[in-house]
Motif scaffolding. Structure first.
Motif: not given
Length: 218
Positions: A171-184
């Motif tokens: 949950k990073c909808g309010m983040s000023c910057s968000c990187d989520v990597r789903c590599t697994g």
């Protein structure tokens, strides 16, 4: 409430693994670990063989970034009561041991950069970045990070490289910057909540590289 927090803190002891926390002095390491060649490790263990975190590393590698420019490394020892301060003043909460940090939410301390490392079956409850100045979460183990990762409004970087890691949404909808990597394999069973809705989405994760998706104050 203060008493309850104190009791919860007293019962929360993340397990530290060798070669997971950077150091520049013996005081950077906890327990019976020593500082050897820039890494905290148990006395009598072999030298740390740490993978490269340079720019040419694979997307699944977890890079160790320094603190934000406006962060004061001296603040880390004051607030990092549930982790260890590395050489850059980042509070590292090391849950890399199998099944560790499974009984309670993992909470980053306020006013310092925070990094959470979760091994096999670790971090079963929520990871709450709260009022940290930045939050890096490395879900490297199989079945790690089984509940929500709550980024808040701060810069958030989440790597879900373990198989079946990050079962609940980031949950990073309010983040000023968000990187989520789903590599697994089978990582990110639930699609991440990104800033600006789907505008900052990338696959099942998020990217701050997309124009307009990085709004942190300089």
């Amino acid at each position: 409430m203060a008493l309850a927090f104190a009791v919860a803190t007293a019962c929360y002891h993340p397990t530290l693994r060798d070669c997971a926390v950077e150091c520049s002095a013996p005081t950077d390491c906890s327990g019976d670990q020593i500082c050897r060649d820039g890494w905290c490790t148990g006395e009598g263990t072999d030298a740390c063989q740490v993978p490269s975190t340079s720019a040419d590393s694979g997307a699944g590698d977890a890079a160790v970034d320094g603190p934000l420019p406006d962060s004061d490394p001296g603040l880390c020892p004051l607030g990092c009561t549930n982790g260890t301060c590395d050489a850059n003043g980042v509070c590292v909460i090391d849950c890399s041991a199998t099944g560790s940090c499974a009984e309670a939410d993992v909470r980053c301390p306020p006013n310092v950069p925070c990094r959470v490392i979760c091994g096999d079956g670790a971090c079963a409850k929520k990871i709450i970045c709260g009022l940290a100045t930045s939050c890096d979460v490395d879900c490297v183990g199989t079945g790690s990070c089984r509940d929500e990762i709550q980024c808040g409004t701060i810069p958030c970087d989440v790597t879900c490289s373990g198989a079946s890691s990050c079962a609940k949404r980031v949950k990073c909808g309010m983040s000023c910057s968000c990187d989520v990597r789903c590599t697994g394999i089978n990582a990110c069973a639930e699609i991440a909540e990104c800033p600006m809705g789907t505008s900052c989405a990338l696959g099942r994760g998020c990217s701050s590289v997309v124009p307009g998706c990085e709004t942190c104050a300089p």
